[in-house]
Structures are given as structure tokens and as C-alpha cells.
Design a protein around this motif. Structure first.
Motif, PDB file in Angstrom:
ATOM      1  N   GLN A 180       0.995  -1.057  -0.060  1.00  0.00           N
ATOM      2  CA  GLN A 180       0.021   0.190  -0.014  1.00  0.00           C
ATOM      3  C   GLN A 180       0.782   1.350  -0.058  1.00  0.00           C
ATOM      4  O   GLN A 180       1.172   1.886   1.117  1.00  0.00           O
ATOM      5  N   GLN A 181       1.077   1.694  -1.431  1.00  0.00           N
ATOM      6  CA  GLN A 181       2.151   2.953  -1.233  1.00  0.00           C
ATOM      7  C   GLN A 181       1.410   4.169  -1.288  1.00  0.00           C
ATOM      8  O   GLN A 181      -0.012   4.358  -1.554  1.00  0.00           O
ATOM      9  N   GLY A 182       2.284   5.506  -0.753  1.00  0.00           N
ATOM     10  CA  GLY A 182       1.658   6.517  -0.519  1.00  0.00           C
ATOM     11  C   GLY A 182       1.232   6.721   0.954  1.00  0.00           C
ATOM     12  O   GLY A 182       1.187   5.841   1.741  1.00  0.00           O
ATOM     13  N   SER A 183       0.739   8.082   1.127  1.00  0.00           N
ATOM     14  CA  SER A 183       0.095   8.529   2.327  1.00  0.00           C
ATOM     15  C   SER A 183      -1.165   7.527   2.671  1.00  0.00           C
ATOM     16  O   SER A 183      -1.926   7.190   1.664  1.00  0.00           O
ATOM     17  N   GLN A 184      -1.073   7.289   3.974  1.00  0.00           N
ATOM     18  CA  GLN A 184      -2.272   6.339   4.480  1.00  0.00           C
ATOM     19  C   GLN A 184      -3.119   7.087   5.639  1.00  0.00           C
ATOM     20  O   GLN A 184      -2.808   6.895   6.731  1.00  0.00           O
ATOM     21  N   PRO A 185      -4.009   8.186   5.263  1.00  0.00           N
ATOM     22  CA  PRO A 185      -4.622   8.638   6.200  1.00  0.00           C
ATOM     23  C   PRO A 185      -5.521   7.949   7.274  1.00  0.00           C
ATOM     24  O   PRO A 185      -5.931   8.367   8.319  1.00  0.00           O
ATOM     25  N   GLY A 186      -5.808   6.748   6.534  1.00  0.00           N
ATOM     26  CA  GLY A 186      -6.710   5.955   7.515  1.00  0.00           C
ATOM     27  C   GLY A 186      -5.964   5.241   8.591  1.00  0.00           C
ATOM     28  O   GLY A 186      -6.685   4.714   9.652  1.00  0.00           O
ATOM     29  N   ALA A 187      -4.522   5.571   9.016  1.00  0.00           N
ATOM     30  CA  ALA A 187      -3.694   5.105   9.905  1.00  0.00           C
ATOM     31  C   ALA A 187      -3.976   6.105  11.052  1.00  0.00           C
ATOM     32  O   ALA A 187      -3.624   5.900  12.387  1.00  0.00           O
ATOM     33  N   ASP A 188      -4.182   7.388  10.822  1.00  0.00           N
ATOM     34  CA  ASP A 188      -4.220   8.486  11.689  1.00  0.00           C
ATOM     35  C   ASP A 188      -4.939   8.230  13.115  1.00  0.00           C
ATOM     36  O   ASP A 188      -4.506   8.436  14.001  1.00  0.00           O
ATOM     37  N   PRO A 189      -6.121   7.621  13.094  1.00  0.00           N
ATOM     38  CA  PRO A 189      -6.817   7.309  14.262  1.00  0.00           C
ATOM     39  C   PRO A 189      -6.272   6.222  15.100  1.00  0.00           C
ATOM     40  O   PRO A 189      -6.901   6.360  16.469  1.00  0.00           O
ATOM     41  N   TYR A 190      -5.498   5.713  14.643  1.00  0.00           N
ATOM     42  CA  TYR A 190      -4.640   4.551  15.371  1.00  0.00           C
ATOM     43  C   TYR A 190      -3.438   5.027  16.289  1.00  0.00           C
ATOM     44  O   TYR A 190      -3.009   4.402  16.962  1.00  0.00           O
ATOM     45  N   ILE A 191      -3.076   6.497  15.945  1.00  0.00           N
ATOM     46  CA  ILE A 191      -1.813   6.862  16.416  1.00  0.00           C
ATOM     47  C   ILE A 191      -2.189   7.729  17.504  1.00  0.00           C
ATOM     48  O   ILE A 191      -2.727   8.851  17.571  1.00  0.00           O
ATOM     49  N   LEU A 192      -1.877   7.567  18.921  1.00  0.00           N
ATOM     50  CA  LEU A 192      -2.187   8.118  20.049  1.00  0.00           C
ATOM     51  C   LEU A 192      -1.085   8.648  20.831  1.00  0.00           C
ATOM     52  O   LEU A 192      -0.355   7.996  21.358  1.00  0.00           O
ATOM     53  N   PRO A 193      -1.032  10.003  20.846  1.00  0.00           N
ATOM     54  CA  PRO A 193       0.063  10.672  21.752  1.00  0.00           C
ATOM     55  C   PRO A 193      -0.106  10.564  23.265  1.00  0.00           C
ATOM     56  O   PRO A 193      -1.053  10.874  23.672  1.00  0.00           O
ATOM     57  N   ILE A 194       1.062  10.119  23.683  1.00  0.00           N
ATOM     58  CA  ILE A 194       1.177  10.080  25.350  1.00  0.00           C
ATOM     59  C   ILE A 194       2.201  11.089  25.757  1.00  0.00           C
ATOM     60  O   ILE A 194       3.068  11.516  25.426  1.00  0.00           O
ATOM     61  N   ILE A 195       1.716  11.710  27.154  1.00  0.00           N
ATOM     62  CA  ILE A 195       2.626  12.508  27.990  1.00  0.00           C
ATOM     63  C   ILE A 195       3.134  11.786  29.203  1.00  0.00           C
ATOM     64  O   ILE A 195       2.143  10.889  29.672  1.00  0.00           O
ATOM     65  N   TRP A 196       4.112  11.918  29.634  1.00  0.00           N
ATOM     66  CA  TRP A 196       4.656  11.505  30.921  1.00  0.00           C
ATOM     67  C   TRP A 196       4.854  12.399  31.888  1.00  0.00           C
ATOM     68  O   TRP A 196       5.479  13.473  31.655  1.00  0.00           O
ATOM     69  N   GLY A 197       4.236  12.236  33.005  1.00  0.00           N
ATOM     70  CA  GLY A 197       4.435  13.577  34.020  1.00  0.00           C
ATOM     71  C   GLY A 197       3.558  13.792  35.005  1.00  0.00           C
ATOM     72  O   GLY A 197       2.781  12.726  35.730  1.00  0.00           O
ATOM     73  N   THR A 198       2.993  15.086  35.475  1.00  0.00           N
ATOM     74  CA  THR A 198       1.945  15.106  36.381  1.00  0.00           C
ATOM     75  C   THR A 198       0.605  15.720  35.169  1.00  0.00           C
ATOM     76  O   THR A 198       0.802  16.563  34.658  1.00  0.00           O
ATOM     77  N   LEU A 199      -0.646  15.234  35.972  1.00  0.00           N
ATOM     78  CA  LEU A 199      -1.620  15.947  35.218  1.00  0.00           C
ATOM     79  C   LEU A 199      -2.792  15.786  36.523  1.00  0.00           C
ATOM     80  O   LEU A 199      -3.374  14.573  36.439  1.00  0.00           O
ATOM     81  N   GLU A 200      -3.032  16.970  36.991  1.00  0.00           N
ATOM     82  CA  GLU A 200      -3.963  17.054  37.936  1.00  0.00           C
ATOM     83  C   GLU A 200      -5.146  17.978  37.798  1.00  0.00           C
ATOM     84  O   GLU A 200      -4.825  19.255  37.234  1.00  0.00           O
ATOM     85  N   ILE A 201      -6.466  17.580  37.639  1.00  0.00           N
ATOM     86  CA  ILE A 201      -7.356  18.467  37.267  1.00  0.00           C
ATOM     87  C   ILE A 201      -8.399  18.460  38.243  1.00  0.00           C
ATOM     88  O   ILE A 201      -9.154  17.543  38.829  1.00  0.00           O
TER      89      ILE A 201
END
Length: 701
Positions: A180-201
């Protein structure tokens, strides 16, 4: 706008793992072929569910990592909601699982150790994500971004904690694969960014006004590591223990919001964020912390105070320029607050920092303030002109320890007073949520940043950062009309003051655990507003714990960071079979701690074992004296040759550690008592024979 899937099913088959989203049945599934680990998208909506031996639900894909023998997909099996920020739910990762490409028939010690490192030190860490909100960027940066692009494309490269393990998915998204050559925008929803640290709400009230106070600390994925194994800068200008901390106040927040993947009806109609007809406002204030930006290290030798090494300042100038070029580009003017001691061993680090600033700024102007307590209460270095980029650096040294001696921690507020004019000019970010227009509308910018450090950039740093945050929060509340001018929230609302203190103390503990292995010191000041005897005792306990962990436990923790963040790649490293984590010290060297423990045990047996009344005393005394002598010699040997007993990182050995080890083992070989035994062992495992053995193993494989 393409957002990550909130619900993913994993179809496990003998030849593949297929990831699909039940809420998006018409979207292509993501297929990871086994055993190659190649990634592709399914054609249409035909999923191999009939061939799947198991179907399970996961919260997201953390990434993919190739170890020595196999590749694994790391999935988030459980995520805990911790609150809503600007209407978006935020989650903390609770548990993960590793899905192998192959079913392993044999056990490999190194592969098992790699997996153990990741599961023990990384997967249990404080990692957070949101399906719909960019947690890697401050609100000020978010306001200037294109919110239509996928979440992972907007992520700040520094704080995209799982970026390395997302490389396979990102490369497939950009370029596709052979099939499957070329750009694959269908993969976007599977890529999830994570942060490491503190998050208090924390939704709360201030003087009966509802608001949400949020504290986010993002740990940089660059030069991440442990306290004594990662100091100063690397050649690319990345500082050790670098964190960005953002304090956020949200007015007129909403309890509803993104109920599903597509968002709520309120969001789509443009009414999202309205509360009783008022706009949702975001006020945020950003600070940074990071190691002293020169080349330096502290070398563990089992002594309580490690040996300090500061390399030439001139050699570090290119790295410092890269570091501050990035800092100025992102944040504007940098106010460099240095809190290390002006006397003793820390003095060399302080002077190195000052020399670096003097070399970077144009015609530096220096001013030193002294008083009865300290010869150098403040030391300020400012550029006398603004001819070049680095003239946006403003160095302020504060003698924290001398000024706050005797539990006088309130005197640290003098630093806030010293920077008063700079803080006024710095301001803070204020934005109004405009969902109909695609995001935040900026009403006010933060124009500079305070970069704080001490030796570890932990304890003193957090106390001072909380003071800057307190001052700015008073200013925000005053600007909002919630406080009279000159009034503070500490006196106006004690309950809110208590909340503020505790989220900053929690932040101190989180940052400290990631770097030193323990909670922070001086948190009694942050929590209670004063030093207490109990807090002093707790600091003593933390100091002892840090000594133990930093000498005997931090090697594997550093290896885990290097493995997950890509500083070490097992698949490309030139290694043999099952030898990476082997202890290659001579057997006699390894045995001496056991000799110490055994001899102490026998001494205790001799002292406390009951003797018959008619037994001779002399043999028992000689027995005890002999084993006391063995214990004393063993302890003396270990302390004298501490470099041999520190638990060093195995994957990326530190050059100074390798040099120190070789120097120490050379001295031991000359020892009159055991030198010949050690040398004999070394000859039996000569370097030449070891390399030949490795080459033979590679040929066999």
C-alpha cells in the motif's frame, strides 16, 4: 478533524493482529502481519474476525517496539478517567500488554530482561492521554495551531513520550508499505500521543466562583534518565530532567463535552463551552526546569556525595547554543534562575553556568548583592545590548540554602520580588474557547519564561516554581476581579490555598520519582507553608532512600528509559547471545558482598548463641574476632572500590563509568592480598578470547 479512536477491538489470529473501531464500522482496520510485524490497512470492511482466536477491547495502541528477538505491539488495556479539561476527558494509563509477533518456544534471558525493564519501570509510570485534546502542547501553542490536522501531527516533539514506539505507524501513515504505497490517512486514528508527568484536574471554587485548576508537567523524551547517570546537556542541546510545567485556570468550564468519537451535539452546534451564556476562559502560566546547561556529571562511588566532574566550558558552547536557541524560539526571553550552592562542591557547577552565560550574551553586565547572611545573595548577569539572539537570556542566581537556613523558607519570596518587573512584563496566556471557529482565541500572550534549576532540578526548584505560580495566580485572580489589589488567595480562601499547595507538592513528588526514584524533599513547605520537624525527618528518609536507589537500582531504570525512548535499539546493536546483562566482573569481586554478609551473620551467631557453662571462652572470642576482621576487610574493600559495586546502566555505558571501572579494577589487580586471584580470573576471560567467542556465536546464528 481526525481524532484517535476511543474504542478499539483487537482480533488475534495466527497470522495477524487486526485493530478495528466498533464505533466506526466503515473505517479500515489496522492489520499487523505476523511474524514480520509489517503494518497495512484492511481493504474495505472485511475483518478476519472468523479466523480470530480471540477478540478483546483496548483503550489504544501505545506503540510497537522491536527487541532482540521479536517485535511487540504495546496496547493500553486499561485507562482511568481523571477528569475533564475544557470539556475533553483525560485518561491515565493503568495497565498495558505486549502482543508478540511470534509464539516463542524457548526462553531468552536478554529478551525476558528487556520486557521486564519496560514493564517494571516504564509501563507503571505516570502516562496520560486524551482522545480529543492535545496534552503535549501548552494552551498558548495550541491557540496558534491548525486544529484540523490529526492529533499526533500537532504534538510537541519534546513531550510526545511514545513517539519512538509509534515510529512504525507514523512511517506507514506517511509513506505506506510495499503493498500500500503512498500516504495512508486511514492510520491516523490509531496513533495516540502520550505524555509522561503530572496531570491534575481539580474542579473547585474560589470565593464561591466555580473554576477548574489544572497542573500539567510534561517530561521531555530527550535525555531522559536517572539522577546520577544523566546530567547536564548532550551534544544536541537537550538538558537532563527537562520538564515544562503549565498551571491552568479554566473559568466557565463544562462538565459535558466529547461523549463519543465525533463529539457532542453541543460541540457540533457551536454552543460547546457556554455556561449560563458566559465564555469559557483559559488562563495558563508556563515554567520550565532542566539541568545546568553545561557538560557535567556526578560519578557514583558508593560515597554519599558523588565525585563531581565538569568538562571544559568552551566545548559545551555549541550544545548550549542549540539548547537556548530552541528555548528562545519557543518561549521568548529566558530568565535563568540558578539555585545551586555558592560554596562547597556545587560552586563549580554554579561558576560553569555563569561562564556559559557570559560567553553567550553580548557585553555581559554583572551585579552581585550581598548581605549579613550571604556574600552572594543575588548574582545577576544581563546583556548590555540586544544585538543577537542570546541577548534574550537573563541570569539570576539566588543563594537558596543560605537565605532559607534555619527553616526560614519564606525568605525565598525575595527571589519573586527580585524578578517582579520581569514577571509583570512576562504576563500569562489568556484565551477564550471558540469551538465554532475551531479552537482558542488568544486575548493575551505569555512573552517569556522562567527556567529554574538546582543540582537535581527537583526539591529547591519545585519550591521556587510554586512561588512563581502563586504570584501569577494572585495576579490572574486580581485581573479577573476575584481579588482586591494587594490581596492574596492564601488569605482570601484557605480551602483553595490548601488545594493549591497539595497539587504542587504532588507535582514535586511525581517529577522527583521519575528522576531520583523517591518523592521530593521540602514538600512540607509546599504543603504547609513552613518547614516542620516532621518534614525534616522525612527529608532524611528521602536522602537515605535516594542513596540506596541511585547506587544500586538506577542502572536498570536508566536502561528502561533508553530502551523505550530509542536511545538503545536491541535490533541494531552489535550483541551476542544472552550476554548483555551478564555480570562480567571477576567472581571474587562479585563474592565480597556475600562474604561481608556471611561474616556478619557468623559474628552475630558467636555473640548470641548460648554456650554451655563449662565451655572454653577463648575459642569463641577468636572465632568472633576472626569473622569481625573478615567483615571489616570486606566492608573496607567495598567502600574503597565503590565503582565496582554500583549498578551501572548496561545498554548505554557511561564513558566516565567505564574509565573509572577500568582504573579501579587495575588497582585491585595490584592488591597484595587478592590481586593475583583477580588477575588470574581476568586472564581466563581475556578481551581477545571474549571477542572471538562472540564472533563464533554470530556465525553459528
Amino acid at each position: 478533524m481526525t481524532l484517535p479512536y476511543r474504542d478499539i477491538n483487537v482480533h488475534v489470529a495466527a497470522d495477524s493482529y487486526t485493530f478495528t473501531s466498533p464505533s466506526s464500522p466503515n473505517a479500515p482496520g489496522l492489520i499487523v502481519d505476523r511474524p514480520t510485524g509489517d503494518v497495512r490497512l484492511s481493504e474495505g470492511t472485511s475483518y478476519p474476525s472468523k479466523r480470530a482466536s480471540k477478540v478483546s477491547s483496548v483503550a489504544g495502541i501505545l506503540g510497537m517496539i522491536r527487541l532482540r528477538l521479536d517485535k511487540y505491539v504495546i496496547v493500553i488495556t486499561k485507562a482511568q478517567p481523571i477528569g475533564r479539561l475544557k470539556g475533553h476527558m483525560v485518561y491515565k494509563i493503568i495497565s498495558t500488554d505486549f502482543l508478540p509477533m511470534r509464539e516463542r518456544q524457548i526462553r531468552d534471558p536478554d529478551e525476558d530482561q528487556f520486557l521486564s525493564l519496560l514493564k517494571t519501570y516504564i509501563m507503571t509510570g505516570p502516562m496520560y492521554f486524551s482522545y480529543s485534546l492535545d496534552l503535549t502542547n501548552s494552551f498558548q501553542r495550541q491557540a496558534s495551531m491548525d486544529s484540523a490536522s490529526p492529533l499526533w501531527m500537532r504534538a510537541d516533539d519534546r513531550f510526545f513520550w511514545n513517539k519512538f514506539v509509534q515510529t512504525d505507524l507514523m512511517n506507514f501513515r506517511k509513506m505506506g508499505s510495499r503493498s500500500q504505497q503512498g500516504s495512508q490517512p486511514g492510520a491516523d486514528p490509531y496513533i495516540l500521543p502520550i505524555i509522561w508527568g503530572t496531570l491534575e484536574i481539580r474542579p473547585t471554587t474560589f470565593k464561591s466562583t466555580p473554576l477548574t485548576i489544572v497542573l500539567i508537567t510534561r517530561k521531555s523524551r530527550y535525555r531522559a534518565g536517572t539522577r546520577y547517570f544523566t546530567r547536564g546537556l548532550d551534544e544536541d542541546g537537550h538538558a537532563a530532567n527537562y520538564n515544562e510545567t503549565e498551571q491552568v485556570v479554566v473559568l466557565n468550564d463544562t462538565g459535558s463535552g466529547l461523549g463519543g468519537y465525533a463529539g457532542s451535539a453541543d460541540m457540533q452546534s457551536g454552543k460547546f463551552g457556554a455556561s449560563e451564556g458566559r465564555e469559557m476562559q483559559i488562563m495558563s502560566y508556563v515554567q520550565t526546569r532542566g539541568s545546568v546547561p553545561v557538560y557535567w556529571a556526578e560519578i557514583n562511588e558508593l560515597k554519599y556525595t558523588p565525585r563531581l566532574q565538569v568538562r571544559g566550558i568552551e566545548t559545551a558552547v555549541p550544545a548550549a547554543k542549540k539548547h537556548f536557541d530552541e528555548q528562545i524560539r519557543i518561549y521568548g526571553d529566558n530568565y535563568l534562575v540558578n539555585l545551586v550552592n555558592q560554596k562547597g562542591r556545587e560552586k563549580r557547577v554554579k561558576e560553569a553556568y555563569e561562564q556559559m552565560v557570559q560567553m553567550l550574551v553580548t557585553s555581559p553586565s554583572e551585579k552581585v548583592n550581598a548581605d549579613a547572611i550571604s556574600d552572594e545573595k543575588f548574582h545577576v548577569i544581563q546583556p548590555t545590548s540586544s544585538q543577537q539572539e542570546f541577548d534574550r537570556l537573563h541570569y539570576v542566581y539566588f543563594d537558596f540554602h543560605h537565605e532559607t537556613k534555619g527553616m526560614q523558607l519564606h525568605r525565598a519570596m525575595m527571589l519573586v520580588e527580585k524578578l517582579h518587573d520581569a514577571l509583570i512584563a512576562q504576563q500569562y496566556f489568556r484565551g477564550v474557547d471558540m469551538p465554532a471557529n475551531g479552537g482558542l482565541e488568544t486575548r493575551n500572550f505569555q512573552t517569556s519564561v522562567v527556567r529554574t534549576n538546582c543540582m537535581d532540578s527537583l526539591d529547591r526548584t519545585n519550591v521556587v516554581q510554586s512561588m512563581f505560580a502563586r504570584w501569577t495566580l494572585d495576579r490572574i485572580f486580581t485581573d479577573l476581579g476575584l481579588l482586591q489589589r494587594g490581596e492574596t488567595f492564601a488569605t482570601a480562601d484557605p480551602a483553595f490555598e490548601f488545594l493549591f499547595r497539595n497539587i504542587w507538592a504532588d507535582n514535586a513528588d511525581t517529577v522527583s520519582k521519575a528522576y531520583s526514584g523517591t518523592g521530593a524533599m521540602k514538600t512540607d513547605l509546599t504543603r504547609l507553608g513552613k518547614r516542620s520537624r516532621q518534614g525534616t525527618l522525612q527529608d532524611g528518609n528521602v536522602a537515605v532512600s535516594r542513596y540506596y536507589l541511585n547506587n544500586f537500582k538506577d542502572g536498570p531504570r536508566q536502561d528502561a528509559y533508553d530502551l523505550f525512548l530509542g536511545a538503545y535499539e536491541p535490533s541494531t546493536a552489535n550483541i551476542g547471545s544472552s550476554l548483555i546483562f551478564a555480570d562480567r566482573r571477576p567472581i571474587l569481586i562479585q563474592s565480597i558482598p556475600y562474604m561481608l554478609a556471611f561474616s556478619v551473620f557468623l559474628v552475630l551467631v558467636g555473640l548470641f548463641t548460648k554456650r554451655s557453662p563449662d565451655s572454653a571462652v577463648l575459642p569463641t572470642r577468636l572465632f568472633i574476632l576472626f569473622w569481625m576482621a573478615v567483615a571489616g576487610w570486606s566492608l573496607s574493600f567495598i567502600l574503597k572500590n565503590g565503582m565496582l559495586y554500583v549498578n551501572w546502566p548496561k545498554l548505554n555505558p557511561r564513558p566516565w563509568a567505564t574509565e573509572g571501572y577500568q582504573e579501579t579494577i587495575g588497582k585491585v589487580r595490584k592488591d597484595k592480598l587478592i590481586g593475583s586471584l583477580v588477575a588470574k580470573h581476568e586472564r581466563g576471560l581475556s578481551t581477545a578470547r571474549y571477542l572471538n567467542a562472540e564472533e563464533g556465536k554470530k556465525r553459528i546464528e
